[in-house]
Design a protein around this motif. Structure first.
Motif, PDB file in Angstrom:
ATOM      1  N   UNK A 141       0.834  -1.207   0.000  1.00 56.27           N
ATOM      2  CA  UNK A 141       0.000   0.000   0.000  1.00 56.27           C
ATOM      3  C   UNK A 141       0.870   1.258   0.000  1.00 56.27           C
ATOM      4  N   UNK A 142       1.959   1.236   0.750  1.00 57.18           N
ATOM      5  CA  UNK A 142       2.865   2.381   0.784  1.00 57.18           C
ATOM      6  C   UNK A 142       3.571   2.561  -0.556  1.00 57.18           C
ATOM      7  N   UNK A 143       3.971   1.444  -1.177  1.00 52.39           N
ATOM      8  CA  UNK A 143       4.579   1.536  -2.508  1.00 52.39           C
ATOM      9  C   UNK A 143       3.597   2.141  -3.499  1.00 52.39           C
ATOM     10  N   UNK A 144       2.354   1.696  -3.458  1.00 53.30           N
ATOM     11  CA  UNK A 144       1.340   2.219  -4.371  1.00 53.30           C
ATOM     12  C   UNK A 144       1.114   3.706  -4.158  1.00 53.30           C
ATOM     13  N   UNK A 145       1.189   4.162  -2.915  1.00 53.21           N
ATOM     14  CA  UNK A 145       1.038   5.587  -2.621  1.00 53.21           C
ATOM     15  C   UNK A 145       2.128   6.410  -3.306  1.00 53.21           C
ATOM     16  N   UNK A 146       3.381   5.949  -3.207  1.00 51.93           N
ATOM     17  CA  UNK A 146       4.480   6.681  -3.834  1.00 51.93           C
ATOM     18  C   UNK A 146       4.405   6.599  -5.360  1.00 51.93           C
ATOM     19  N   UNK A 147       3.964   5.466  -5.888  1.00 50.98           N
ATOM     20  CA  UNK A 147       3.789   5.362  -7.337  1.00 50.98           C
ATOM     21  C   UNK A 147       2.727   6.337  -7.823  1.00 50.98           C
ATOM     22  N   UNK A 148       1.668   6.484  -7.043  1.00 52.29           N
ATOM     23  CA  UNK A 148       0.634   7.463  -7.412  1.00 52.29           C
ATOM     24  C   UNK A 148       1.215   8.871  -7.460  1.00 52.29           C
ATOM     25  N   UNK A 149       2.116   9.204  -6.535  1.00 52.10           N
ATOM     26  CA  UNK A 149       2.750  10.525  -6.563  1.00 52.10           C
ATOM     27  C   UNK A 149       3.565  10.701  -7.840  1.00 52.10           C
ATOM     28  N   UNK A 150       4.274   9.646  -8.267  1.00 48.98           N
ATOM     29  CA  UNK A 150       5.013   9.694  -9.528  1.00 48.98           C
ATOM     30  C   UNK A 150       4.076  10.091 -10.678  1.00 48.98           C
ATOM     31  N   UNK A 151       2.944   9.416 -10.747  1.00 48.68           N
ATOM     32  CA  UNK A 151       2.012   9.652 -11.852  1.00 48.68           C
ATOM     33  C   UNK A 151       1.354  11.019 -11.727  1.00 48.68           C
ATOM     34  N   UNK A 152       1.071  11.411 -10.517  1.00 48.92           N
ATOM     35  CA  UNK A 152       0.456  12.711 -10.263  1.00 48.92           C
ATOM     36  C   UNK A 152       1.392  13.829 -10.711  1.00 48.92           C
ATOM     37  N   UNK A 153       2.679  13.710 -10.392  1.00 49.97           N
ATOM     38  CA  UNK A 153       3.649  14.727 -10.796  1.00 49.97           C
ATOM     39  C   UNK A 153       3.681  14.877 -12.315  1.00 49.97           C
ATOM     40  N   UNK A 154       3.644  13.748 -13.020  1.00 46.01           N
ATOM     41  CA  UNK A 154       3.725  13.818 -14.481  1.00 46.01           C
ATOM     42  C   UNK A 154       2.518  14.533 -15.071  1.00 46.01           C
ATOM     43  N   UNK A 155       1.363  14.366 -14.450  1.00 48.08           N
ATOM     44  CA  UNK A 155       0.147  14.978 -14.978  1.00 48.08           C
ATOM     45  C   UNK A 155      -0.011  16.438 -14.552  1.00 48.08           C
ATOM     46  N   UNK A 156       0.854  16.904 -13.647  1.00 54.70           N
ATOM     47  CA  UNK A 156       0.624  18.218 -13.034  1.00 54.70           C
ATOM     48  C   UNK A 156       1.694  19.246 -13.368  1.00 54.70           C
ATOM     49  N   UNK A 157       2.969  18.888 -13.208  1.00 54.61           N
ATOM     50  CA  UNK A 157       4.028  19.890 -13.245  1.00 54.61           C
ATOM     51  C   UNK A 157       4.664  19.990 -14.626  1.00 54.61           C
ATOM     52  N   UNK A 158       4.980  21.196 -15.061  1.00 52.54           N
ATOM     53  CA  UNK A 158       5.726  21.355 -16.327  1.00 52.54           C
ATOM     54  C   UNK A 158       7.189  20.986 -16.136  1.00 52.54           C
ATOM     55  N   UNK A 159       7.864  20.737 -17.233  1.00 54.07           N
ATOM     56  CA  UNK A 159       9.268  20.323 -17.182  1.00 54.07           C
ATOM     57  C   UNK A 159      10.160  21.490 -16.767  1.00 54.07           C
ATOM     58  N   UNK A 160      11.118  21.185 -15.857  1.00 51.87           N
ATOM     59  CA  UNK A 160      12.096  22.182 -15.450  1.00 51.87           C
ATOM     60  C   UNK A 160      13.120  22.428 -16.564  1.00 51.87           C
ATOM     61  N   UNK A 161      13.727  23.615 -16.528  1.00 46.39           N
ATOM     62  CA  UNK A 161      14.904  23.840 -17.363  1.00 46.39           C
ATOM     63  C   UNK A 161      16.074  23.083 -16.767  1.00 46.39           C
ATOM     64  N   UNK A 162      17.054  22.782 -17.608  1.00 49.08           N
ATOM     65  CA  UNK A 162      18.175  21.969 -17.134  1.00 49.08           C
ATOM     66  C   UNK A 162      18.980  22.699 -16.064  1.00 49.08           C
ATOM     67  N   UNK A 163      19.175  24.000 -16.214  1.00 52.93           N
ATOM     68  CA  UNK A 163      19.935  24.734 -15.214  1.00 52.93           C
ATOM     69  C   UNK A 163      19.190  24.777 -13.875  1.00 52.93           C
ATOM     70  N   UNK A 164      17.861  24.797 -13.919  1.00 51.63           N
ATOM     71  CA  UNK A 164      17.084  24.769 -12.680  1.00 51.63           C
ATOM     72  C   UNK A 164      17.242  23.436 -11.956  1.00 51.63           C
ATOM     73  N   UNK A 165      17.280  22.358 -12.724  1.00 52.10           N
ATOM     74  CA  UNK A 165      17.437  21.034 -12.132  1.00 52.10           C
ATOM     75  C   UNK A 165      18.799  20.910 -11.453  1.00 52.10           C
ATOM     76  N   UNK A 166      19.851  21.361 -12.140  1.00 49.93           N
ATOM     77  CA  UNK A 166      21.189  21.281 -11.560  1.00 49.93           C
ATOM     78  C   UNK A 166      21.320  22.175 -10.326  1.00 49.93           C
ATOM     79  N   UNK A 167      20.722  23.340 -10.383  1.00 48.39           N
ATOM     80  CA  UNK A 167      20.796  24.251  -9.232  1.00 48.39           C
ATOM     81  C   UNK A 167      20.081  23.643  -8.023  1.00 48.39           C
ATOM     82  N   UNK A 168      18.921  23.025  -8.256  1.00 46.56           N
ATOM     83  CA  UNK A 168      18.173  22.416  -7.159  1.00 46.56           C
ATOM     84  C   UNK A 168      18.963  21.282  -6.509  1.00 46.56           C
ATOM     85  N   UNK A 169      19.625  20.465  -7.334  1.00 51.29           N
ATOM     86  CA  UNK A 169      20.366  19.335  -6.796  1.00 51.29           C
ATOM     87  C   UNK A 169      21.610  19.742  -6.041  1.00 51.29           C
ATOM     88  N   UNK A 170      22.443  20.594  -6.658  1.00 56.50           N
ATOM     89  CA  UNK A 170      23.746  20.920  -6.078  1.00 56.50           C
ATOM     90  C   UNK A 170      23.673  22.018  -5.014  1.00 56.50           C
TER      91      UNK A 170
END
Length: 361
Positions: free
Chosen positions: A303-332
């Protein structure tokens, strides 16, 4: 007599090999079936969010659609570019898939249900999953394509950045639990307050960073710049077709399930019931532990795995793609500094045995 002993030892070792193979198949086959139906669930969930129907033509409510996709990919021609390195071209997707599957050897599904209960389980998972980046780099280079190489470089840089943040987040869990054994980490989250004893609460920043980094490491939206169709066609696997492409597809969804399983183990108590130890719910005298004790631990884990998988799918349907520099800045510049600071905080609490989290450590 010596021949009898030798023959008996041979059959015993042969029996061990057979049983080990059956155990491995008992994990891998359901995993692949789950991967197949995760693709169906993704289309259904996103379709629901976008007021569409999703697949419904093949089988009952489209339940046979993953099998139709599988047979289509099996019979499609595998095209290898003329100037590609053919050996590495074929090996690359296999490396990616093996990396995603190998980590399941130490994942505990229940208290006594684990393929290999080793003490350094967490270290093994980190080592196994880190190999996947080599498959991505090799695929991009062996394709002899500028688009594939660019996608591979993007993906490799992204994976390295967020894998460091994920590793630091798991170091916090290791410090809190005092063990690298996966079952031991789950057992350390037991207590009389149910889900409030799990590490999601005291390690909340690490929990959020771990899961977001997992989404980024699997190249899922909104971190899917390595496969940005509008920019570089399809990323590092642009030259792949047929089953070679399907293997990359399998690896991506297997990694999604693995990240979800690890998040459930490290921060949400694994197979533990959220009501374990709660005998007086809200001081009303309601014994939630008694009423839910019959539910097997494997149910809570899935059930917990399914909850996190749902978040994966929810993110794809909701958020626009980040720019590459934004992704690197967020990580580092954001995730890694936060994890380092929180590791120091956890260390202070562990050494000082400060309540409420590790007072009994």
């Amino acid at each position: 007599m010596l021949d009898f002993i030798t023959e008996t030892a041979f059959f015993k070792s042969y029996e061990v090999y057979i049983m080990t193979t059956l155990y491995v198949l008992a994990v891998i086959i359901p995993l692949f079936v789950t991967v197949a139906y995760t693709t169906w669930l993704e289309r259904k969930v996103i379709g629901f969010m976008q007021v569409r129907i999703g697949p419904r033509k093949v089988g009952f409510h489209g339940l046979l659609q993953p099998w139709a996709d599988m047979f289509k990919l099996i019979f499609k021609e595998i095209v290898i570019p003329a100037n590609a390195n053919k050996i590495l071209f074929v090996i690359a997707p296999v490396i990616t898939l093996v990396s995603a599957v190998a980590a399941w050897a130490v994942i505990p599904f229940d208290a006594e249900l684990v393929l290999s209960d080793i003490n350094a389980g967490l270290l093994y998972v980190l080592a196994a999953t880190s190999v996947g980046v080599y498959g991505v780099i090799i695929a991009g280079w062996a394709s002899n394509s500028k688009y594939a190489l660019l996608g591979a470089m993007r993906s490799a840089a992204q994976i390295v950045a967020y894998e460091i943040a994920m590793g630091f987040a798991l170091v916090g869990v290791l410090m809190a639990a005092g063990t690298m054994n996966m079952g031991g980490i789950i057992s350390a989250q037991q207590g009389e307050y149910g889900f409030l004893n799990w590490y999601w609460l005291p390690l909340l920043p690490l929990f959020l960073i771990y899961f977001i980094s997992g989404v980024a490491e699997t190249n899922r939206a909104p971190f899917d710049v390595a496969e940005g169709e509008s920019e570089i066609v399809a990323g590092f696997h642009v030259e792949y077709s047929g089953m070679t492409f399907a293997v990359f597809f399998l690896a991506e969804y297997a990694n999604m399930i693995l990240i979800s399983a690890l998040a459930a183990i490290m921060f949400l108590g694994g197979w533990l019931s959220p009501f374990e130890g709660i005998h007086n719910f809200l001081w009303l005298g309601i014994d939630l532990d008694k009423y839910t004790a019959w539910i097997p631990g494997m149910f809570w884990f899935f059930a917990k795995i399914l909850f996190f998988l749902f978040l994966y799918l929810w993110f794809r349907a909701t958020f626009p793609r980040y720019r590459y520099d934004q992704i690197m800045r967020l990580g580092w510049k954001v995730f890694i500094p936060i994890t380092i600071v929180w590791i120091v905080v956890v260390g202070v609490f562990v050494l000082g045995k400060l309540p409420p989290w590790w007072g009994a450590a």
